[in-house]
Design an enzyme around this catalytic site. Structure first.
Site: not given
Ligand code: 3HC
Length: 681
Positions: A63, A102, A105, A125
């Site tokens: 998400a 997400g 999911e 998450e």
């Molecule tokens: N939402 C918004 N922005 C995000 C994001 C997300 N889910 N994931 C990454 N970004 C952004 C980062 O903040 C970063 O922004 P910036 O360049 O402005 O600093 C950019 O994307 C690139 O991210 P990384 O520097 O982390 O890039 P990497 O290539 O090193 O890593 C990744 C990629 C493994 C995908 C890592 O970004 C990551 O772990 N992201 C989060 C994954 C996550 O936690 N997903 C769950 C989200 S909550 C959810 O899904 C709720 C659901 O259950 C309803």
């Protein structure tokens, strides 16, 4: 952020490609594109099956975290997922990069999942203080069983594709470079088989057996109580999985939704989301243009094979970078290399690496007894003991040996980098690389920028941190830089508080209740009272304990007494020493602070020092101080670090609390408290 979606139809297979850089987060634009794309394929009779694939570096990474806390806008993720799951045509998710949160999911509502071998899938998450809120807590247990689902979701670690295949999280592996074609072929094979559509929500086989084992959840809670302490999300995940096992699917989803809503507004989740962005922000240096060149680092030299030098060396070996390790005597060199080998062999014994990997890493070390061996190194890191004269001598000699363009770094924790740089003919090449002990484990790397450090050197150091798995925080020169400087204040406050009558155990209990794994006195007893320099010649509790031969857990106890199982009890000897030193300082107005008071007396001064560090430009931003404390001192991440925490407490209260303690608040802190602004939001 405009989403780019492309639909093509190839031999009856509709291929929907989403490409929304950087990570295909499922923000509104992406959700709309998905809804539209699926609706179009559903209406098109020539489309018999659908392949969902992403462009760019990854499948959907989750998400859009920036949308949390804002009102939901249709189509929500749940709406989109429901419509995909209800599709009458088989849907195949084609995964590369990371299918997270997400994103994974979403793949779980597709009827099949195929991934390239380098892909990872998972539900991280929990690291954002959340649970998977788009059906993940209900579907993953149906795929892998509740026990494994609990482990995957409470740890949040992504699962590599091969393992995911073994667990049934994906159905097939594609070729690394042929995902699209392989997914289309997979779609054809699904159509040819003509089986009814498989929906994860309908599966019972993995959860039915768990209904006969209700103790599973209590056992899981018990086994992980320590790791979960202070966090809200893990318990919510356990509750949601319990619901998956005990309730019909739709009611389970409703329960998940309810738990998600509670978490998303919690301070813990806000703190962890703050940390997520803070960690990424810390690598950015506003006054360095993106185009700043970096220098190639292929060979590294480390001076000093002691605890720090050895740990630093391991970081590079782990990244496949060879290290020339220099010591003054053969014996010291052998000892240092022996410790590195033992560390690797311990990892191998735990199954974390193979013996071939141990040997491959050891083979990257080139031992040496003179600085001359560093002539070819791209980067040299000095890690000898904290003594300005010794460091200056090394840098003056290094200057005559190192090749032009080499980066000369010091691992000093407190000393003036500019004074070290001044003895070289190339102060622009000198930088601080401050690792935290144990250096092969702790993720913080403070990059310390001297007055004359060149932009390329800073940019290289910040990039290098990523290569060796560290999170860089840029600091300017001052005594202790960021983490040590602000946290030293906590130690001083703790020392002062026991002199005023609070017991070490009361102080430690309040700090552990706050969320730290250990209080300051437990910590001192663990590392050894003689290890950290005394700093002054004045009589002190610690100094007297050391003089009595009480060095902590390792010898005769310290602030606590220990039995032969190392279980602590309050120490009458330590209490006596504390009383004597208090009398010596003429402190005779004992107080008995409660836990909140202890926290205020130990941690408000940290916030104050953080404000000074910001005011003086030592740290670029408040969130960098949070990252430094969380990664360098294990400050509990669910509080967000000292500066985020201060914002949640309220800055006027911090200011008032400091004044009550007789401490003058920093100018920046007063300004922010008065103007109603804060540090991190
Ligand atoms: N939402 C918004 N922005 C995000 C994001 C997300 N889910 N994931 C990454 N970004 C952004 C980062 O903040 C970063 O922004 P910036 O360049 O402005 O600093 C950019 O994307 C690139 O991210 P990384 O520097 O982390 O890039 P990497 O290539 O090193 O890593 C990744 C990629 C493994 C995908 C890592 O970004 C990551 O772990 N992201 C989060 C994954 C996550 O936690 N997903 C769950 C989200 S909550 C959810 O899904 C709720 C659901 O259950 C309803």
């Amino acid at each position: 952020m405009a989403a780019i979606s492309t639909s093509t139809i190839e031999d009856g297979i509709g291929v929907l490609t989403l490409d929304s850089p950087p990570v295909n987060a499922l923000g509104l634009h992406v959700r709309r594109a998905l809804a539209d794309g699926f609706a179009a394929f559903a209406a098109d009779d020539t489309v018999k099956a659908v392949v969902l694939i992403c462009g760019g570096r990854t499948f959907f990474a989750g998400a859009d975290i920036t949308e949390f806390g804002k009102p939901p806008v249709e189509p929500t993720l749940l709406t989109v997922l429901d419509s995909i799951e209800a599709s009458a045509k088989p849907v195949i998710a084609a995964i590369h990069g990371t299918a997270l949160g997400g994103g994974f999911e979403l793949s779980l509502v597709c009827h099949y999942r195929i991934a390239v071998p380098s892909a990872k899938v998972g539900l991280p998450e929990v690291h954002l203080g959340l649970l998977p809120g788009a059906g993940g807590t209900q579907r993953l247990p149906r795929v892998v069983g509740p026990q494994i689902a609990l482990e995957i979701m409470t740890k949040g670690t992504p699962v590599p594709a091969r393992k995911a295949l073994e667990l049934g999280m994906i159905d097939a592996l594609a070729g690394e470079d042929s995902l699209r074609a392989d997914a289309i072929a997979y779609a054809h094979s699904v159509l040819a088989a003509g089986e009814p559509l498989r929906r994860v929500r309908d599966r019972e086989d993995k959860i039915a057996p768990a209904r006969a084992q209700p103790e599973l959840f209590a056992d899981f809670r018990k086994a992980n109580a320590r790791a979960f302490r202070g966090f809200k999300a893990p318990e919510a995940i356990v509750k949601a999985v319990e619901a998956a096992v005990t309730l019909p699917f739709d009611q389970g989803v409703a329960r998940e939704r309810e738990l998600f809503r509670e978490l998303v507004v919690s301070t813990e989740s806000a703190a962890q989301r703050h940390y997520f962005f803070a960690e990424r922000e810390s690598a950015k240096v506003p006054d360095l243009p993106k185009s700043t060149a970096t220098l190639p680092i292929t060979t590294v030299g480390v001076i000093g094979a002691g605890t720090m030098g050895g740990g630093i060396t391991m970081n590079f070996l782990n990244a496949g970078i060879s290290v020339t390790l220099v010591e003054m005597t053969q014996a010291a060199l052998d000892r240092g290399i022996g410790v590195i080998r033992r560390n690797y062999e311990t990892s191998a014994a735990k199954g974390r690496m193979t013996s071939a990997q141990v040997e491959a890493r050891m083979a990257l070390i080139a031992p040496a007894l003179t600085l001359d061996a560093l002539a070819g190194a791209d980067l040299v890191i000095e890690a000898v003991f904290e003594d300005m004269a010794v460091k200056q001598d090394i840098f003056a000699r290094l200057d005559t040996v190192a090749k032009p363009g080499a980066i000369l770094a010091t691992n000093t924790s407190y000393l003036d980098i500019d004074a070290i740089a001044a003895v070289t003919s190339r102060p622009e090449a000198v930088v601080g690389l401050h690792f935290f002990s144990p250096a092969n484990v702790m993720r913080l790397l403070e990059v310390v920028r001297g007055a004359r450090t060149a932009p390329e050197v800073i940019a290289t150091a910040m990039n290098l941190a990523k290569v060796i798995g560290k999170v860089p925080v840029l600091a300017r020169v001052c005594h202790g830089f960021i983490a040590n400087r602000v946290m030293t204040v906590r130690g001083r406050a703790a020392d002062a508080l026991i002199l005023r009558g609070a017991s070490p155990q009361a102080v430690d209990a309040a700090i552990t209740a706050y969320g730290f794994a250990m209080g300051p006195f437990q910590m001192l007893d663990l590392v050894g009272l003689d290890v950290i320099g005394r700093g002054s010649t004045e009589r002190s509790v610690r100094g007297d304990l050391v003089a009595l031969g009480r060095l902590g857990q390792k010898q005769n106890g310290g602030y606590y007494d220990y039995d032969d199982q190392r279980r602590p009890t309050p120490s009458p000897v330590a209490a006596q020493v504390i009383a004597e030193i208090a009398a010596l300082h003429g402190i005779n107005a004992p107080i008995s602070p409660d836990a909140d008071d202890v926290v205020a007396r130990l941690l408000y001064p940290v916030v104050n020092e953080g404000a000074k560090v910001l005011e003086e430009g030592i740290a670029i931003r408040a969130s960098d101080i949070d990252v430094a404390c969380i990664l360098g001192y294990n400050w509990p991440v669910f509080t967000g670090g000292p500066m985020f925490w201060a914002d949640t407490v309220g800055l006027p209260q911090i200011v008032a609390g400091l004044r009550e303690q007789g401490i003058e608040p920093a100018r920046l802190l007063i300004e922010k408290a008065q103007s109603g602004t804060n540090f991190t939001r």
